[in-house]
Design a protein around this motif. Structure first.
Motif, short mmCIF file in Angstrom:
data_model
loop_
_atom_site.label_atom_id
_atom_site.label_comp_id
_atom_site.label_asym_id
_atom_site.label_seq_id
_atom_site.Cartn_x
_atom_site.Cartn_y
_atom_site.Cartn_z
N ALA A 137 -49.36 -4.69 8.99
CA ALA A 137 -48.32 -4.42 8.00
C ALA A 137 -48.25 -5.52 6.94
O ALA A 137 -48.12 -5.23 5.74
N ARG A 138 -48.34 -6.77 7.37
CA ARG A 138 -48.32 -7.88 6.39
C ARG A 138 -49.52 -7.78 5.46
O ARG A 138 -49.41 -8.02 4.26
N TRP A 139 -50.69 -7.45 6.01
CA TRP A 139 -51.88 -7.36 5.18
C TRP A 139 -51.76 -6.23 4.18
O TRP A 139 -52.08 -6.37 3.01
N ARG A 140 -51.27 -5.08 4.65
CA ARG A 140 -51.08 -3.93 3.75
C ARG A 140 -50.09 -4.26 2.64
O ARG A 140 -50.28 -3.86 1.50
N ALA A 141 -49.02 -4.97 2.98
CA ALA A 141 -48.02 -5.34 1.97
C ALA A 141 -48.62 -6.27 0.92
O ALA A 141 -48.29 -6.17 -0.26
N ALA A 142 -49.50 -7.15 1.34
CA ALA A 142 -50.12 -8.10 0.42
C ALA A 142 -51.25 -7.48 -0.38
O ALA A 142 -51.64 -8.00 -1.43
N HIS A 143 -51.79 -6.34 0.10
CA HIS A 143 -52.93 -5.70 -0.55
C HIS A 143 -52.70 -4.18 -0.64
O HIS A 143 -53.38 -3.41 0.03
N PRO A 144 -51.74 -3.77 -1.46
CA PRO A 144 -51.40 -2.34 -1.55
C PRO A 144 -52.63 -1.51 -1.93
O PRO A 144 -53.42 -1.91 -2.78
N GLY A 145 -52.77 -0.39 -1.27
CA GLY A 145 -53.85 0.54 -1.59
C GLY A 145 -55.17 0.21 -0.91
O GLY A 145 -56.13 0.97 -1.00
N ALA A 146 -55.26 -0.91 -0.21
CA ALA A 146 -56.50 -1.30 0.46
C ALA A 146 -56.70 -0.49 1.72
O ALA A 146 -55.75 -0.12 2.41
N ASP A 147 -57.96 -0.26 2.05
CA ASP A 147 -58.31 0.49 3.27
C ASP A 147 -58.19 -0.44 4.47
O ASP A 147 -58.81 -1.49 4.50
N THR A 148 -57.41 -0.05 5.47
CA THR A 148 -57.25 -0.87 6.67
C THR A 148 -57.71 -0.14 7.91
O THR A 148 -57.29 -0.47 9.01
N SER A 149 -58.56 0.85 7.74
CA SER A 149 -59.02 1.62 8.91
C SER A 149 -60.07 0.87 9.68
O SER A 149 -60.67 -0.05 9.24
#
Length: 75
Positions: A63-75
């Motif tokens: 969640a922290r990574w997604r918040a810092a990098h909106p729209g990035a693929d985290t799959s």
């Protein structure tokens, strides 16, 4: 991650987890988008797959990574 494995597991179990870690890293490295994925997400994925952490424990990192990098693929 090696240190975490040795800190949390003993002997044969640690050796087995380290072998599994090596195999998983080799498999990930063969994926075409390996170098495009965030290292934090890869670490959490491996930790979950090895049973070192459950999904709930890894969610804050993701969640922290997604918040810092909106729209990035985290799959």
């Amino acid at each position: 991650m090696t240190r975490l494995i040795w800190d949390e597991h003993d002997g044969d179990e640690a050796v087995a987890l380290l072998q599994d870690l090596t195999e998983r890293l080799d498999e990930l490295a063969d994926e075409p988008d390996f170098l495009d994925r965030p290292v934090e997400i890869l670490i959490e994925r491996i930790r979950r797959e090895l049973g070192l952490v459950d999904d709930e424990a890894s969610q804050p990192v993701i969640a922290r990574w997604r918040a810092a990098h909106p729209g990035a693929d985290t799959s």
